[in-house]
Write a protein that holds these residues in place. Structure first.
Motif, PDB file in Angstrom:
ATOM      1  N   ASN A  10       1.907   1.885  19.473  1.00 15.13           N
ATOM      2  CA  ASN A  10       1.180   0.567  19.114  1.00 15.13           C
ATOM      3  C   ASN A  10       0.011  -0.224  20.541  1.00 15.13           C
ATOM      4  N   TYR A  11       0.214   0.759  21.217  1.00 15.87           N
ATOM      5  CA  TYR A  11      -0.822   0.096  22.934  1.00 15.87           C
ATOM      6  C   TYR A  11      -1.630   0.751  22.499  1.00 15.87           C
ATOM      7  N   ILE A  12      -1.959   1.989  21.759  1.00 17.07           N
ATOM      8  CA  ILE A  12      -3.502   2.405  21.268  1.00 17.07           C
ATOM      9  C   ILE A  12      -4.103   1.990  20.012  1.00 17.07           C
ATOM     10  N   GLY A  13      -3.453   1.498  19.244  1.00 12.09           N
ATOM     11  CA  GLY A  13      -4.157   0.208  18.642  1.00 12.09           C
ATOM     12  C   GLY A  13      -4.499  -1.203  18.900  1.00 12.09           C
ATOM     13  N   TYR A  14      -3.368  -1.800  19.677  1.00  9.83           N
ATOM     14  CA  TYR A  14      -4.041  -2.477  20.757  1.00  9.83           C
ATOM     15  C   TYR A  14      -5.319  -2.446  21.656  1.00  9.83           C
ATOM     16  N   ALA A  15      -5.595  -0.974  21.727  1.00 14.08           N
ATOM     17  CA  ALA A  15      -6.822  -0.086  22.510  1.00 14.08           C
ATOM     18  C   ALA A  15      -7.785  -0.339  21.773  1.00 14.08           C
ATOM     19  N   ALA A  16      -7.306   0.193  20.698  1.00 12.09           N
ATOM     20  CA  ALA A  16      -8.986   0.220  19.813  1.00 12.09           C
ATOM     21  C   ALA A  16      -9.391  -1.230  19.368  1.00 12.09           C
ATOM     22  N   MET A  22       4.939  11.076  20.000  1.00 17.90           N
ATOM     23  CA  MET A  22       4.767  10.150  19.764  1.00 17.90           C
ATOM     24  C   MET A  22       5.503   8.831  19.838  1.00 17.90           C
ATOM     25  N   SER A  23       6.255   7.550  20.952  1.00 12.91           N
ATOM     26  CA  SER A  23       6.271   6.936  20.768  1.00 12.91           C
ATOM     27  C   SER A  23       5.912   5.891  19.976  1.00 12.91           C
ATOM     28  N   PRO A  24       6.520   4.567  19.167  1.00 11.42           N
ATOM     29  CA  PRO A  24       6.324   3.953  18.856  1.00 11.42           C
ATOM     30  C   PRO A  24       5.343   2.943  19.792  1.00 11.42           C
ATOM     31  N   GLU A  25       5.937   2.605  20.567  1.00 12.11           N
ATOM     32  CA  GLU A  25       5.543   1.883  21.551  1.00 12.11           C
ATOM     33  C   GLU A  25       4.367   2.229  22.049  1.00 12.11           C
ATOM     34  N   ILE A  26       3.979   3.387  22.897  1.00 10.67           N
ATOM     35  CA  ILE A  26       2.549   3.947  22.617  1.00 10.67           C
ATOM     36  C   ILE A  26       1.602   3.837  22.028  1.00 10.67           C
ATOM     37  N   TYR A  60      -4.744   6.174  16.567  1.00 10.34           N
ATOM     38  CA  TYR A  60      -3.549   5.349  16.037  1.00 10.34           C
ATOM     39  C   TYR A  60      -3.075   6.166  14.817  1.00 10.34           C
ATOM     40  N   GLY A  61      -4.062   6.293  13.152  1.00  3.54           N
ATOM     41  CA  GLY A  61      -3.782   6.405  12.848  1.00  3.54           C
ATOM     42  C   GLY A  61      -3.365   8.003  12.709  1.00  3.54           C
ATOM     43  N   ILE A  62      -3.343   8.307  13.297  1.00  2.00           N
ATOM     44  CA  ILE A  62      -2.321  10.049  13.222  1.00  2.00           C
ATOM     45  C   ILE A  62      -0.960   9.905  13.775  1.00  2.00           C
ATOM     46  N   TYR A  63      -0.952   8.956  14.263  1.00  2.52           N
ATOM     47  CA  TYR A  63       0.735   8.242  15.851  1.00  2.52           C
ATOM     48  C   TYR A  63       1.181   7.878  14.885  1.00  2.52           C
ATOM     49  N   SER A  64       0.451   7.394  13.385  1.00  4.49           N
ATOM     50  CA  SER A  64       1.093   6.098  12.858  1.00  4.49           C
ATOM     51  C   SER A  64       1.517   6.584  11.587  1.00  4.49           C
TER      52      SER A  64
END
Length: 72
Positions: free
Chosen positions: A7-13, A1-5, A43-47
């Motif tokens: 980040n958006y998941i983290g912001y949504a969280a 997954m792209s870092p931009e997406i 977010y944690g998984i994709y990071s």
């Protein structure tokens, strides 16, 4: 997954967790907080598996889910 997406998941969280502190109805608080925790786990998984984010939020998901389904 792209870092931009990611980040958006983290912001949504973050948004959902903060929103849960604004609400007054306990059921709505738990639902919104559960959504935020789920987003934080994703977010944690994709990071690259940020375990300090994944573990507590996964535990909170279980706790919130338990309280939502239990009968009073």
């Amino acid at each position: 997954m792209s870092p931009e997406i990611t980040n958006y998941i983290g912001y949504a969280a973050s948004f959902f967790v903060v929103l849960s502190f604004v609400l007054k109805d306990i059921k709505k608080i738990r639902i919104i907080n559960l959504i935020g925790c789920i987003f934080f786990v994703i977010y944690g998984i994709y990071s690259n598996y940020l375990w300090p984010i994944i573990i507590p939020n996964a535990i909170l998901c279980i706790i919130q889910g338990y309280h939502l389904v239990k009968k009073d």
